[in-house]
Write a protein that holds these residues in place. Structure first.
Motif, PDB file in Angstrom:
ATOM      1  N   LYS A  68     -36.527 101.908  51.009  1.00 40.39           N
ATOM      2  CA  LYS A  68     -35.967 102.026  49.663  1.00 40.39           C
ATOM      3  C   LYS A  68     -35.002 100.883  49.396  1.00 40.39           C
ATOM      4  O   LYS A  68     -34.977 100.310  48.309  1.00 40.39           O
ATOM      5  CB  LYS A  68     -35.261 103.381  49.576  1.00 40.39           C
ATOM      6  CG  LYS A  68     -35.196 104.026  48.227  1.00 40.39           C
ATOM      7  CD  LYS A  68     -36.514 104.239  47.608  1.00 40.39           C
ATOM      8  CE  LYS A  68     -36.406 104.932  46.289  1.00 40.39           C
ATOM      9  NZ  LYS A  68     -35.965 106.308  46.399  1.00 40.39           N
ATOM     10  N   VAL A  69     -34.233 100.545  50.390  1.00 40.42           N
ATOM     11  CA  VAL A  69     -33.295  99.422  50.239  1.00 40.42           C
ATOM     12  C   VAL A  69     -34.062  98.142  49.944  1.00 40.42           C
ATOM     13  O   VAL A  69     -33.668  97.341  49.087  1.00 40.42           O
ATOM     14  CB  VAL A  69     -32.441  99.274  51.509  1.00 40.42           C
ATOM     15  CG1 VAL A  69     -31.656  98.001  51.476  1.00 40.42           C
ATOM     16  CG2 VAL A  69     -31.506 100.440  51.640  1.00 40.42           C
ATOM     17  N   ILE A  70     -35.206  97.974  50.629  1.00 38.33           N
ATOM     18  CA  ILE A  70     -35.964  96.742  50.409  1.00 38.33           C
ATOM     19  C   ILE A  70     -36.599  96.749  49.029  1.00 38.33           C
ATOM     20  O   ILE A  70     -36.679  95.702  48.358  1.00 38.33           O
ATOM     21  CB  ILE A  70     -36.996  96.564  51.526  1.00 38.33           C
ATOM     22  CG1 ILE A  70     -36.255  96.409  52.850  1.00 38.33           C
ATOM     23  CG2 ILE A  70     -37.841  95.354  51.305  1.00 38.33           C
ATOM     24  CD1 ILE A  70     -37.151  96.441  54.014  1.00 38.33           C
ATOM     25  N   ILE A  71     -37.023  97.933  48.555  1.00 39.22           N
ATOM     26  CA  ILE A  71     -37.531  98.008  47.178  1.00 39.22           C
ATOM     27  C   ILE A  71     -36.423  97.604  46.208  1.00 39.22           C
ATOM     28  O   ILE A  71     -36.657  96.849  45.243  1.00 39.22           O
ATOM     29  CB  ILE A  71     -38.036  99.424  46.874  1.00 39.22           C
ATOM     30  CG1 ILE A  71     -39.319  99.717  47.648  1.00 39.22           C
ATOM     31  CG2 ILE A  71     -38.302  99.609  45.394  1.00 39.22           C
ATOM     32  CD1 ILE A  71     -39.798 101.116  47.502  1.00 39.22           C
ATOM     33  N   LEU A  78     -34.045  95.584  46.835  1.00 41.60           N
ATOM     34  CA  LEU A  78     -33.912  94.121  46.928  1.00 41.60           C
ATOM     35  C   LEU A  78     -34.934  93.431  46.040  1.00 41.60           C
ATOM     36  O   LEU A  78     -34.618  92.468  45.334  1.00 41.60           O
ATOM     37  CB  LEU A  78     -34.086  93.708  48.382  1.00 41.60           C
ATOM     38  CG  LEU A  78     -33.964  92.235  48.701  1.00 41.60           C
ATOM     39  CD1 LEU A  78     -32.577  91.780  48.384  1.00 41.60           C
ATOM     40  CD2 LEU A  78     -34.285  91.970  50.128  1.00 41.60           C
ATOM     41  N   LEU A 125     -29.293  96.704  42.745  1.00 43.19           N
ATOM     42  CA  LEU A 125     -28.127  96.739  43.633  1.00 43.19           C
ATOM     43  C   LEU A 125     -27.694  98.171  43.904  1.00 43.19           C
ATOM     44  O   LEU A 125     -27.297  98.505  45.023  1.00 43.19           O
ATOM     45  CB  LEU A 125     -26.973  95.961  42.991  1.00 43.19           C
ATOM     46  CG  LEU A 125     -27.004  94.473  43.225  1.00 43.19           C
ATOM     47  CD1 LEU A 125     -25.852  93.823  42.510  1.00 43.19           C
ATOM     48  CD2 LEU A 125     -26.904  94.184  44.694  1.00 43.19           C
ATOM     49  N   TYR A 126     -27.795  99.011  42.876  1.00 41.71           N
ATOM     50  CA  TYR A 126     -27.440 100.417  43.075  1.00 41.71           C
ATOM     51  C   TYR A 126     -28.337 101.046  44.134  1.00 41.71           C
ATOM     52  O   TYR A 126     -27.866 101.739  45.040  1.00 41.71           O
ATOM     53  CB  TYR A 126     -27.562 101.161  41.742  1.00 41.71           C
ATOM     54  CG  TYR A 126     -27.279 102.630  41.848  1.00 41.71           C
ATOM     55  CD1 TYR A 126     -25.976 103.089  41.871  1.00 41.71           C
ATOM     56  CD2 TYR A 126     -28.305 103.553  41.950  1.00 41.71           C
ATOM     57  CE1 TYR A 126     -25.697 104.427  41.998  1.00 41.71           C
ATOM     58  CE2 TYR A 126     -28.045 104.889  42.073  1.00 41.71           C
ATOM     59  CZ  TYR A 126     -26.739 105.323  42.098  1.00 41.71           C
ATOM     60  OH  TYR A 126     -26.474 106.644  42.234  1.00 41.71           O
ATOM     61  N   THR A 127     -29.645 100.758  44.020  1.00 38.24           N
ATOM     62  CA  THR A 127     -30.575 101.283  45.019  1.00 38.24           C
ATOM     63  C   THR A 127     -30.190 100.804  46.406  1.00 38.24           C
ATOM     64  O   THR A 127     -30.209 101.570  47.366  1.00 38.24           O
ATOM     65  CB  THR A 127     -31.996 100.824  44.689  1.00 38.24           C
ATOM     66  OG1 THR A 127     -32.228 101.054  43.317  1.00 38.24           O
ATOM     67  CG2 THR A 127     -33.004 101.571  45.502  1.00 38.24           C
ATOM     68  N   MET A 128     -29.829  99.523  46.503  1.00 40.27           N
ATOM     69  CA  MET A 128     -29.510  98.995  47.826  1.00 40.27           C
ATOM     70  C   MET A 128     -28.252  99.615  48.384  1.00 40.27           C
ATOM     71  O   MET A 128     -28.131  99.836  49.582  1.00 40.27           O
ATOM     72  CB  MET A 128     -29.311  97.484  47.751  1.00 40.27           C
ATOM     73  CG  MET A 128     -30.563  96.750  47.468  1.00 40.27           C
ATOM     74  SD  MET A 128     -30.291  95.018  47.514  1.00 40.27           S
ATOM     75  CE  MET A 128     -30.201  94.761  49.246  1.00 40.27           C
ATOM     76  N   LEU A 129     -27.292  99.891  47.507  1.00 41.17           N
ATOM     77  CA  LEU A 129     -26.004 100.359  48.026  1.00 41.17           C
ATOM     78  C   LEU A 129     -26.017 101.835  48.385  1.00 41.17           C
ATOM     79  O   LEU A 129     -25.362 102.244  49.334  1.00 41.17           O
ATOM     80  CB  LEU A 129     -24.910 100.106  46.981  1.00 41.17           C
ATOM     81  CG  LEU A 129     -24.442  98.680  46.854  1.00 41.17           C
ATOM     82  CD1 LEU A 129     -23.512  98.546  45.683  1.00 41.17           C
ATOM     83  CD2 LEU A 129     -23.741  98.250  48.106  1.00 41.17           C
ATOM     84  N   THR A 130     -26.752 102.642  47.629  1.00 44.87           N
ATOM     85  CA  THR A 130     -26.589 104.074  47.828  1.00 44.87           C
ATOM     86  C   THR A 130     -27.717 104.734  48.606  1.00 44.87           C
ATOM     87  O   THR A 130     -27.520 105.805  49.154  1.00 44.87           O
ATOM     88  CB  THR A 130     -26.471 104.799  46.483  1.00 44.87           C
ATOM     89  OG1 THR A 130     -27.626 104.509  45.714  1.00 44.87           O
ATOM     90  CG2 THR A 130     -25.245 104.362  45.751  1.00 44.87           C
ATOM     91  N   LYS A 131     -28.908 104.138  48.648  1.00 41.24           N
ATOM     92  CA  LYS A 131     -30.012 104.844  49.304  1.00 41.24           C
ATOM     93  C   LYS A 131     -29.922 104.686  50.809  1.00 41.24           C
ATOM     94  O   LYS A 131     -29.414 103.687  51.312  1.00 41.24           O
ATOM     95  CB  LYS A 131     -31.353 104.310  48.795  1.00 41.24           C
ATOM     96  CG  LYS A 131     -31.558 104.556  47.330  1.00 41.24           C
ATOM     97  CD  LYS A 131     -31.687 106.025  47.058  1.00 41.24           C
ATOM     98  CE  LYS A 131     -31.551 106.260  45.576  1.00 41.24           C
ATOM     99  NZ  LYS A 131     -31.611 107.661  45.210  1.00 41.24           N
ATOM    100  N   LYS A 132     -30.457 105.684  51.493  1.00 37.03           N
ATOM    101  CA  LYS A 132     -30.316 105.674  52.936  1.00 37.03           C
ATOM    102  C   LYS A 132     -31.565 105.175  53.642  1.00 37.03           C
ATOM    103  O   LYS A 132     -31.511 104.824  54.810  1.00 37.03           O
ATOM    104  CB  LYS A 132     -30.000 107.087  53.408  1.00 37.03           C
ATOM    105  CG  LYS A 132     -28.571 107.471  53.135  1.00 37.03           C
ATOM    106  CD  LYS A 132     -28.371 108.943  53.261  1.00 37.03           C
ATOM    107  CE  LYS A 132     -28.907 109.647  52.040  1.00 37.03           C
ATOM    108  NZ  LYS A 132     -28.598 111.070  52.017  1.00 37.03           N
TER     109      LYS A 132
END
Lengths: 112, 488, 233, 117, 85, 83
Positions: D30-33, D35, D19-26
């Protein structure tokens, strides 16, 4: 039978550990591939066949597993080595010989 | 036993779509119509019998607490009837409207969306609800991006990310509930949940409501909706606004009322609904893009429905359900009509539609009727819905609800303002430039007019619906009755 | 700022989860009771369905409707991908600097492809006796096609026959369900005799459904991979 | 109990990292990773829920046949379903990503106009 | 003795999995992030195996580590490899 | 007893691979580390089947042996600009 199998597993595990150790310690990709390929394939074979020896009923399936490991591992490692060369990963400074220059398909690989 | 066909027929036709394509490419557009006619007939036939007693449809050969089962109650069958009615209208419309892209894929995805919606309202098993909800969501992600244009793909990505986080949270909630009770049957969970008092339950409730709330677009989770609804093809906007949101609301209501049934939470969800209402209406007022305006208006209506349902009296839930029906019909008409208006004028901005009402009288008339119904003017069904909501809220004679109803009136005034602005634009402004007039095909005007007839007829005779609404509300609210009907 | 807010949110969520999970009586407590589904499946699943793998009997019969939905979701992903990638204007194929695979890789892929397909078939045919089943077998077959894409580009997947297989498998799944409704009492009921325990022909309809699922999942995932690879930007 | 605390740490940690990756990465990929990490955590949680200490897998064979010593099969069936749903969502998300890159030429969510959340 | 050794193994595998996840979050090069995610999937599959769920382990291994990696790599190929600031 | 020690040694091997996966200067190094982990894991699964005394668990190891190289091949083909 049990003891022989355990010894085989032990040898295999030892090789696996040494292979991983080589992954960390060796200086460049090509050297690490040596450790990551031969050592671990050998270790995996021994460990799997050792399990087949410990439980004789499992032997054929264990043989199948080891056969597949023997088939697939070299292919992926070959592909990785070729990819490293093609994408221009340099050799370690202490390397003695680079035979790949003799082949035209590897000749014009630029530096990364 | 027949209720299972409501799900299986669209599903099987969608599976068979590639085979039909070998015969002829043109069959694809007829399949959704056939499936929806079949579903409509089935649900109308089923409705009187399930009014008397709820039918349990066993799947996989095991009785309810062990296997999966469908609950064909008044609420489920009624909603599936609504789904197939709106779905039929939209599929007739799409037959003439969808001319670009891979059409067979459009129709297959559309069928799957409808079967997912039908399955979600019928099932009685928590995980199965999740699976059908995912079918609905995933096919709507694909359909929003169907045209492959910039805005569509962008909003589909947005929708997909938020939706999949939501479904992940639902799974966590299901895991907690399964860990505590060892079962996935909603009735059995509802039995056990009264005996346990644990903070884990509260967490599960929050996770489930959040997850299903993403599809229902309740206030903090509504960021995806305006984009997705405005940039999808118009027929898809209609089905998303008309059906998909409703399934989300149904799921939230099922979780809140049947599974948990804790009265404390209703107050907070009610306030959330009110916030959704205000935010939706105010945002809609400031829009110039007509499809975005309608999408924000959907947000507002969702808030109103949630508000009505969370009054948690039989009258309130019944009024909420009537408002749900009215919104499904009216918003479908609006999106379908606006689809052709936008296609003819070539722009989505409200000012480009100046004076189009004289050129396309039928569609514009339908849009005006639907808009008046949404605002709540007397001869239409929206009036009945809003009137019942107000009556239900004031029945408790508490100050709290009186204040809240005041806020609802305020929101209605805002809603009226922008819908009257739309009507004014359509009829009473002069066109800046000449729009070449092309007749709207019959495949569009027939379903739109049919839905308009429904809006007017239900507005004049709301009594037809009231017994159904009463038993559907009882289905939702009466936890003990639900448990008794499912588990015997 | 954004990072701070998300950190606070996540810390709250993780504390809540850990707290809740500590409270909940997980593990053996909740299925000891004989009327709980898990215990019922364990005690009677083998006798009723004849499938040695209880997970398989749960996936295919008791919760078979979930499985139908899940196969549907893969189907949606496959056709949705086709719809998203559909573009009318022909982009001319561009093949700049595309290296072909080395001889070793090509030979290896050609050699391994039938073996992997065979293994996938084994996995889904034996789904009711050993771990594995339709999904796993289907994924293995799709991986074999993926390998074909990676290794030898000149081999093309016949997408039309893939679609046919996919569609037929789906219809067979639904058809078996309806047959259960016709000959038995409910949709997806196990209406065939259960057969001898631990033999290949046991478990009634379970192996048939798993074979259908295997073909369907394999064709769908292969279609997804093919769609992704053949997309030319 | 030791077992389960370990696993809870593992799955909650994995979910939080995802969730951290999804919230902060641009970056969208990366967001899908993120997920996919999040979903892996959930699968782990579901399997842990059905685990019973000292029990074996719910597969009968000629040598092991005591249903009293088996773990709960239901969560495993649920996880199988959930994994396949996850891969479907992943494939669709990646195809949309490719399509988005064709339109915008970038995957940076800050640079894509409407995609701010 | 034997029990506790296995528990140490489980704990260390869990920590390894978390380490891989943090790597997947941190790496700027998307290919490296995908490799780390594949590592996480592998560790998760072993944990499923420890939790007596061989079916799930098989599915996670085949889907998570082989197929997902491949489709991520394909997607990166079609788009852009480096995550820009 | 002795099998547990084997398992721990294999765990240590995985830790070493993770170190290379974190450190590795190029993507190829990381891919090599991943490839090694898969081989080690196959051996680990087979030995675990021995620990749990279930013959059928070997199927999972078989899947590992068959499929794990596909991920590596995909990464390699990407690095040499193949796909």
């Amino acid at each position: 039978m049990h003891i022989a199998g355990m010894i085989a597993i032990g040898i295999g595990v030892l090789f696996l550990f040494l292979g991983s150790f080589g992954i960390v310690r060796l200086p460049d990709v090509y050297n690490r591939l040596q450790a990551g390929t031969k050592c671990t394939t050998f270790g995996c074979l021994f460990a799997v066949l050792g399990v087949g020896i410990v439980e004789p009923a499992w032997f054929w399936k264990a043989l199948l597993v080891s056969l597949f490991v023997l088939l697939t591992n070299p292919i992926s490692n070959h592909a990785l080595g070729r990819a490293a060369k093609k994408s221009g990963v340099p050799l370690w400074d202490g390397s003695v010989v680079d035979k790949s220059r003799d082949f035209p398909s590897y000749a014009n690989t630029e530096k990364l | 036993m027949v209720a299972v066909l409501l799900i299986i027929v669209p599903l099987g036709l969608a599976f068979a779509m590639p085979l039909f394509n070998f015969v002829s490419k043109r069959i694809a557009a007829y399949l959704p119509i056939a499936a929806m006619v079949c579903n409509l007939i089935l649900s109308i036939l089923l409705l009187p019998s399930v009014m008397e007693n709820t039918r349990i449809v066993i799947l996989g050969g095991l009785p309810p607490p062990l296997g999966i089962h469908l609950v064909a109650g008044p609420l489920g069958v009624g909603l599936s009837g609504l789904i197939s009615l709106v779905g039929l209208a939209v599929s007739i419309y799409a037959w003439g409207y969808i001319k670009q892209g891979a059409q067979d894929k459009y129709h297959a995805l559309y069928l799957l969306l409808l079967s997912g919606a039908t399955g979600a309202v019928l099932t009685g098993d928590l995980f199965n609800l999740f699976v059908f909800y995912e079918i609905l969501c995933i096919s709507s992600y694909a359909l929003v991006a169907y045209l492959g244009d910039r805005n569509g793909v962008e909003s589909a990505v947005k929708y997909l990310i938020q939706g999949s986080v939501g479904s992940g949270l639902i799974l966590v909630g299901i895991a907690i509930l399964y860990g505590m009770f060892g079962t996935l049957n909603m009735a059995q969970i509802a039995i056990h949940i009264d005996n346990v008092d644990s903070p884990a339950l509260f967490l599960a409730l929050v996770l489930l409501v959040t997850g299903f709330g993403v599809e229902a677009a309740i206030f903090p989770l509504n960021a995806w909706l305006p984009d997705a609804h405005s940039s999808a093809p118009s027929s898809i906007s209609a089905i998303l606004s008309g059906i998909a949101i409703k399934v989300g609301i149904y799921a939230v209501a099922r979780v809140l009322f049947t599974i948990f049934g804790v009265a404390v939470v209703f107050q907070y969800v009610l306030l959330l609904g009110l916030a959704t209402l205000l935010i939706g209406e105010i945002c809609a007022f400031s829009q110039d893009n007509i499809k975005r305006m309608l999408a924000y208006s959907s947000v507002g209506q969702v808030g109103l429905i949630v508000f009505a349902m969370c009054i948690a009296t039989p009258d309130g839930v019944g009024a909420g359900l009537l408002q749900l029906v009215s919104h499904a019909l009216s918003k479908a008409v609006l999106f379908l009509g606006v689809g052709y208006l936008v296609a003819r004028s070539g722009s989505m901005s409200l000012s480009s539609l100046n004076g189009i009402g004289k050129r396309m009288p039928v569609v514009c008339f339908a849009c005006v009727v639907a808009a008046f119904s949404l605002v709540g003017l007397p001869p239409f069904v929206g009036f009945a819905g809003k009137f019942l909501i107000v009556r239900a809220a004031l029945a408790g004679k508490s100050i709290f609800f009186t204040v809240l109803i005041g806020i609802v009136f305020l929101a209605t005034v805002v809603e009226g303002a922008y819908f009257f602005r739309m009507v004014q634009t359509l009829y009473f402004k002069d066109a800046k430039r000449q729009i070449e007039y092309k007749k709207v095909p019959a495949s569009a005007s027939i379903p739109i007019m049919a839905l308009v007839v429904f809006i007017v007829a239900l507005g004049v005779y709301p009594d037809v619906l009231l017994p159904y609404l009463k038993s559907a509300a009882a289905d939702l609210l009466n936890k003990a009755g639900y448990i008794k009907e499912v588990l015997g | 700022m954004r990072i701070l807010i998300s950190c606070v949110l996540l810390v709250i969520l993780s504390l809540g989860l850990v707290f809740a999970l500590e409270q909940a009586p997980f593990g053996s407590n909740q299925i000891d009771n004989a009327d709980k589904p898990g215990r019922f499946y364990l005690n009677q699943g083998m006798e009723k369905t004849g499938a040695a793998n209880v997970v398989t009997s749960v996936v295919v019969t008791y919760r078979g409707f979930d499985t139908l939905g899940e196969v549907t979701i893969l189907f949606i992903a496959a056709i949705g991908l086709g719809a998203v990638f559909h573009s009318r204007k022909k982009v001319k194929r561009y093949e700049k600097e595309k290296q072909s695979a080395s001889l070793i890789l090509q030979t290896g892929c050609r050699f391994l492809f039938p073996l992997i397909v065979l293994f996938g078939t084994y996995v889904f045919i034996h789904g009711h006796l050993s771990p594995g089943g339709g999904f796993q077998g289907g994924v293995i077959i799709a991986s074999a096609f993926l390998l074909l894409f990676l290794g030898c580009e000149e081999k093309k997947i016949p997408m039309k026959s893939m679609n046919t297989v996919e569609s037929l498998a789906g219809i067979i799944f639904v058809g078996i369900g309806l047959a259960g409704l016709y000959w038995g009492e409910s949709f997806l009921e196990n209406f065939l005799p259960r057969g001898m325990d631990y033999m290949l022909l046991s478990g009634g309809v379970i192996p048939i459904i798993y074979i259908a699922i295997g073909f369907k999942v394999g064709a769908e995932l292969a279609g997804i991979v093919a769609g992704l690879i053949e997309r030319n930007p | 109990m030791f077992h389960q605390s370990t696993y809870f740490v593992g799955c909650v940690g994995l979910m939080i990292v995802g969730l951290y990756t999804m919230l902060t990465k641009k970056n969208l990929i990366k967001v899908i990773i993120g997920l996919s990490l999040f979903e892996t955590g959930i699968y782990l949680l579901l399997v842990v829920v059905g685990y019973i200490q000292g029990a074996t897998a719910p597969i009968f064979s000629r040598t092991t046949g005591s249903p009293a010593e088996m773990v709960d099969p239901t969560p495993q069936a649920l996880v199988l379903t959930a994994i396949v749903i996850g891969v479907a969502v992943l494939a669709l998300a990646l195809s949309l990503t490719i399509r988005l890159h064709e339109h915008y030429g970038t995957l940076n969510l800050r640079k894509i106009r409407g995609l701010k959340w | 003795m034997e029990e506790s050794l296995e528990q140490i193994l489980e704990l260390s595998l869990t920590l390894l999995m978390l380490g891989g996840a943090v790597c997947a979050c941190v790496f700027k090069d998307l290919l490296n992030a995908v490799i780390a995610a594949a590592f996480v999937s592998l560790m998760a599959a072993i944990l499923f195996y420890f939790l007596q769920a061989p079916d799930v382990a098989m599915a996670e291994a085949s889907i998570g580590a082989a197929l997902t990696t491949a489709i991520f790599v394909i997607a990166i190929k079609k788009t852009k490899r480096v995550e820009e600031e | 007893m002795i099998v547990s020690i084997f398992l721990l040694v294999i765990g240590a091997a995985i830790v070493l691979c993770l170190i290379r996966l974190i450190k590795g200067p190029t993507a190829t190094d990381r891919a090599v580390a991943l490839d090694t982990v898969t081989t080690v894991t196959t051996a680990l699964l087979v030995i675990l089947a021995l620990v749990f005394k279930r013959y059928i668990y070997l199927d999972v190891a078989l899947v590992y042996a068959v499929l794990m190289f596909i991920g590596s091949v995909a990464i390699a083909r990407f690095l040499e600009k193949g796909i």
